[in-house]
Write a protein that holds these residues in place. Sequence first.
Motif, PDB file in Angstrom:
ATOM      1  N   ARG A   1       0.987  -1.095   0.083  1.00  0.00           N
ATOM      2  CA  ARG A   1       0.276  -0.069  -0.040  1.00  0.00           C
ATOM      3  C   ARG A   1       0.804   1.238  -0.025  1.00  0.00           C
ATOM      4  O   ARG A   1       0.637   2.338  -0.747  1.00  0.00           O
ATOM      5  CB  ARG A   1      -1.129  -0.215   1.182  1.00  0.00           C
ATOM      6  CG  ARG A   1      -1.833   1.176   1.343  1.00  0.00           C
ATOM      7  CD  ARG A   1      -2.516   1.078   2.648  1.00  0.00           C
ATOM      8  NE  ARG A   1      -1.607   1.419   3.760  1.00  0.00           N
ATOM      9  CZ  ARG A   1      -0.958   2.366   4.113  1.00  0.00           C
ATOM     10  NH1 ARG A   1      -0.954   3.427   3.374  1.00  0.00           N
ATOM     11  NH2 ARG A   1      -0.186   2.457   5.301  1.00  0.00           N
TER      12      ARG A   1
ATOM     13  N   TYR B   1     -11.148   2.956  -9.174  1.00  0.00           N
ATOM     14  CA  TYR B   1     -10.646   3.202  -7.911  1.00  0.00           C
ATOM     15  C   TYR B   1      -9.640   4.232  -8.052  1.00  0.00           C
ATOM     16  O   TYR B   1      -8.754   4.266  -9.257  1.00  0.00           O
ATOM     17  CB  TYR B   1     -10.108   2.327  -6.886  1.00  0.00           C
ATOM     18  CG  TYR B   1     -11.280   0.995  -6.792  1.00  0.00           C
ATOM     19  CD1 TYR B   1     -12.637   1.175  -6.205  1.00  0.00           C
ATOM     20  CD2 TYR B   1     -11.124   0.038  -7.385  1.00  0.00           C
ATOM     21  CE1 TYR B   1     -13.428   0.178  -5.924  1.00  0.00           C
ATOM     22  CE2 TYR B   1     -11.913  -1.104  -7.340  1.00  0.00           C
ATOM     23  CZ  TYR B   1     -13.040  -0.872  -6.592  1.00  0.00           C
ATOM     24  OH  TYR B   1     -13.873  -1.836  -6.541  1.00  0.00           O
TER      25      TYR B   1
ATOM     26  N   LYS C   1      -3.924   4.343  -4.717  1.00  0.00           N
ATOM     27  CA  LYS C   1      -4.448   4.123  -3.309  1.00  0.00           C
ATOM     28  C   LYS C   1      -4.671   2.349  -3.608  1.00  0.00           C
ATOM     29  O   LYS C   1      -5.530   2.214  -4.595  1.00  0.00           O
ATOM     30  CB  LYS C   1      -5.713   4.407  -3.056  1.00  0.00           C
ATOM     31  CG  LYS C   1      -5.819   5.886  -2.904  1.00  0.00           C
ATOM     32  CD  LYS C   1      -5.099   6.560  -1.669  1.00  0.00           C
ATOM     33  CE  LYS C   1      -5.217   7.937  -1.430  1.00  0.00           C
ATOM     34  NZ  LYS C   1      -3.835   8.462  -0.582  1.00  0.00           N
TER      35      LYS C   1
ATOM     36  N   THR D   1      -6.442  -0.575  -3.416  1.00  0.00           N
ATOM     37  CA  THR D   1      -7.711  -1.023  -3.163  1.00  0.00           C
ATOM     38  C   THR D   1      -8.243  -2.307  -2.958  1.00  0.00           C
ATOM     39  O   THR D   1      -8.200  -2.907  -4.337  1.00  0.00           O
ATOM     40  CB  THR D   1      -8.814   0.034  -3.948  1.00  0.00           C
ATOM     41  OG1 THR D   1      -8.272   1.351  -3.859  1.00  0.00           O
ATOM     42  CG2 THR D   1     -10.271   0.002  -3.387  1.00  0.00           C
TER      43      THR D   1
ATOM     44  N   ASP E   1     -10.493  -5.124  -3.368  1.00  0.00           N
ATOM     45  CA  ASP E   1     -11.898  -5.493  -4.248  1.00  0.00           C
ATOM     46  C   ASP E   1     -12.809  -5.626  -2.926  1.00  0.00           C
ATOM     47  O   ASP E   1     -12.933  -6.611  -2.138  1.00  0.00           O
ATOM     48  CB  ASP E   1     -11.654  -6.955  -5.070  1.00  0.00           C
ATOM     49  CG  ASP E   1     -13.017  -7.182  -5.740  1.00  0.00           C
ATOM     50  OD1 ASP E   1     -14.068  -6.246  -5.389  1.00  0.00           O
ATOM     51  OD2 ASP E   1     -13.191  -8.073  -6.396  1.00  0.00           O
TER      52      ASP E   1
ATOM     53  N   GLY F   1      -4.459  -1.337  -7.995  1.00  0.00           N
ATOM     54  CA  GLY F   1      -3.761  -0.111  -7.794  1.00  0.00           C
ATOM     55  C   GLY F   1      -2.483  -0.114  -8.978  1.00  0.00           C
ATOM     56  O   GLY F   1      -1.984  -1.277  -9.381  1.00  0.00           O
TER      57      GLY F   1
ATOM     58  N   LYS G   1      -3.902  -4.831 -11.094  1.00  0.00           N
ATOM     59  CA  LYS G   1      -4.291  -5.672  -9.625  1.00  0.00           C
ATOM     60  C   LYS G   1      -3.194  -6.593  -9.460  1.00  0.00           C
ATOM     61  O   LYS G   1      -2.532  -7.302 -10.397  1.00  0.00           O
ATOM     62  CB  LYS G   1      -5.652  -6.209  -9.598  1.00  0.00           C
ATOM     63  CG  LYS G   1      -6.184  -7.262 -10.660  1.00  0.00           C
ATOM     64  CD  LYS G   1      -5.651  -8.748 -10.388  1.00  0.00           C
ATOM     65  CE  LYS G   1      -6.207  -9.581 -11.456  1.00  0.00           C
ATOM     66  NZ  LYS G   1      -5.394 -10.729 -11.100  1.00  0.00           N
TER      67      LYS G   1
END
Lengths: 478, 478
Positions: free
Chosen positions: B23, B112, B116, B118, B120, B129, B452
Amino acid sequence: MAANPQFIKYVDDHQADFIDRLRQAVEIPSVSGNLDYVKDVEDMAEFLVKQLTSLGVKVEKRPIGSHKIGETEVALPPVVIGEIGNDPKKVNLLVYGHYDVQPALKEDGWDYDPFKLTPDPNGSGRLYGRGSTDDKGPVMGWLNVLEAHQKLGLELPVNLKMVFEGMEENGSENLDKFIASEKDKFFKGVDVMCISDNYWLDTKTPCLTYGLRGINYYEIKVQGPARDLHSGVFGGTIHEPMTDLIAVMSKLVSPSGEILVPGIKELIAPVTADEQAKFEKIHFSLQDIEGAVGAQTTLSNDTVTTLMGRMRNPSLSLHGIEGAFYAPGSKTVIPAAVKGKFSIRLVPNLGIKNTTDLVVKYVQDEFAKLGSKNKLDVYLTHGGEPWIADPNHYNYRAAHKATVEVYGQEPDYTREGGSIPVTLDFANILGLNVLLLPVGRGDDGAHSTNEKIDTSNYINGTKLLGSYMYELAAIDKQ
Amino acid sequence: MAANPQFIKYVDDHQADFIDRLRQAVEIPSVSGNLDYVKDVEDMAEFLVKQLTSLGVKVEKRPIGSHKIGETEVALPPVVIGEIGNDPKKVNLLVYGHYDVQPALKEDGWDYDPFKLTPDPNGSGRLYGRGSTDDKGPVMGWLNVLEAHQKLGLELPVNLKMVFEGMEENGSENLDKFIASEKDKFFKGVDVMCISDNYWLDTKTPCLTYGLRGINYYEIKVQGPARDLHSGVFGGTIHEPMTDLIAVMSKLVSPSGEILVPGIKELIAPVTADEQAKFEKIHFSLQDIEGAVGAQTTLSNDTVTTLMGRMRNPSLSLHGIEGAFYAPGSKTVIPAAVKGKFSIRLVPNLGIKNTTDLVVKYVQDEFAKLGSKNKLDVYLTHGGEPWIADPNHYNYRAAHKATVEVYGQEPDYTREGGSIPVTLDFANILGLNVLLLPVGRGDDGAHSTNEKIDTSNYINGTKLLGSYMYELAAIDKQ
């Protein structure tokens, strides 16, 4: 009957006034199809109305509906119609011109402000300005003729009707409907027609133009994948639409320019002896075309073959591909769907429909031979029929005599390789013999930067239009 | 030797921490080659330096010169190098990753904020991201491995050197020079290398990747007229460059995908029995490729043929044409000069030079047959050699065992159809066996919107990288 010598003298004596009339017209930037110039196009129509009224013409501005420019609905430029004279013993002549012009910006590469008529400072006699030759020069030519007769107190030798539109550079929208609706009203009784909206083939020889090629524009769409793919990941695994399209496009025309669609060649009207003679007389050398093109790349080394290739034979050009990579640099894309674009120039007796039938069947057959799993569609996007007039009609014979009188030489008989759709509308809807009588030269650059008309063409053009009326009045109509 | 069970347990117990590390990395929008993100790329390098330092790694940021972005000269992102361990009895492993990412804007179609991370909300385990899978996920995977060992007080089973660059998405500028200059310094003593910057073929089967196709990108330029011409005026009179180009392009590849350049086929290295067996074992169905492509348009209905078409045979794709009409609508242009663009994917033993020699001669010969007066030039715009590693090298055998341990299944042995140029630089300059060990799945959408990584791939990937080190330490090096 040669023109009244007073008329010729008046034209010679009033060159400066006539150039000033053209200057006023060029200063109105009547660019059609552009929201920024809607008012100017209206102003130009009004300029014509005022000039014609002062010259004794009964004038009307006719609305012909509206159109969208971008998202804005605006009125189409009006058609300006005028008539002068209604002597039942005289020939009824209809003339056409357009008062709108192509866009032009100084920064496009013009040497001078495109909307100021600028005489060449080197004294060549060239008058630079947007619309100078296309088509304000010829239109002002008609006004000059009227002025001369009015000022001299001379009656016109013909009954004259005029139609000037303001949308020629944008497809003459609704003009066909106007012609049809006025067929038995304003246009009733017209005998012959003259349009001055094309050019000499070269820079020295006046010409009469009696034919236009038509055009069928096609797209071949090939689609396979649902999205563009990376050639590293998918190259070698799937049927690529570009491969199929290029294969089919390569079957349309040979490198020597021969159309490979079976049946096309057989449709072409045979060359008559009269046509052959007219082509052989045209003042033209391969250097003319090489000069225009900027390279020695003619298909043939024979002038008549080259002229017929341009004017009376069909041709097929591959214009490009939509959907493929087109920018500078490299992109490793497999385009998902591509549209090949090509057109065929039509000549008698290649029509929109019989040509399309042959093209569609052939393209589908050739695609089927590829054994691809992709899908192909081929269709006409727009078509325009070819046009040919009888160049031995009295309308042409009158113009021939007028040309000899003004220029001291016989005109070439030419045909245009491109299309001028209004010609067909008038010829077909009104059933008229239409004469295309160019005023400007082949190097005028009608749609280019530094558009010009030579002073001699403008002044002699004025004489030509007047003399043509006199010859039209006198000529044996049989 | 399987990984230390404490390591596996640590990874399982610290999933949330590891996701938090990813993250943090994703939140730094380290888009390379864009002036607006120069600072973010630097921040990302600094983030790596801090993390690595805290994990006991000896780290350096190395400048590698500057480059121009638009008109502005800026420093290239530094190469971050790190090393931990120098036990002469251990294998010396070099790993590579990149800390820069592709551009991404929410309005491109992301569900999204791309910067960031994110999860699911539907609970699929997907972590969305930019950079999540390309290549921050795998890079964080190595950091996770280091953290586990540090926290558990375990010694790494290998000596580890790391090289992380910040320009991979922009051509890895100057990285080759850095590798060459550090060959006998930082890179001295390296035994094998691992790069985690590609993907599983599908969404279920881990794989080891031992080959990459190269690429030769070509342009064919045909020029004739000095300027674009109107097809009405010139169609049928001159040799049109598009006609010539389409004719030549149609001779390059058959609709069934066969490269028509003579001599190419003969150069392809024959398929060995080992290769054949590896291809036959790959988990793959035609539906996989039809799903990815979105259409049933495979050249072959056989899976091995299709896989070889993608991975071990050359392919030729026609990408597009520069200089021709490409927009929607119709334009009756005869383009004066056109550049056809195509590329050939290279495989052993099709090199940049021997392939180009064949292509250039063939294109010139085919053009000569057309008898056109136009001029043709054909040239390579860039080339990248193909690469293949020995998949039976201990480096691969170690990764194979690690895969079985982590995933409970044997990996597929795949080759990529596209190129990953840094692989060749490391393999060739350092003379190393390079293992491509993917972490993410085939549907991760590395350069797309909604990129992703699946949580399971990120976590199991961390285990895989660690286990690979253990197997590497223990495996028979013969």
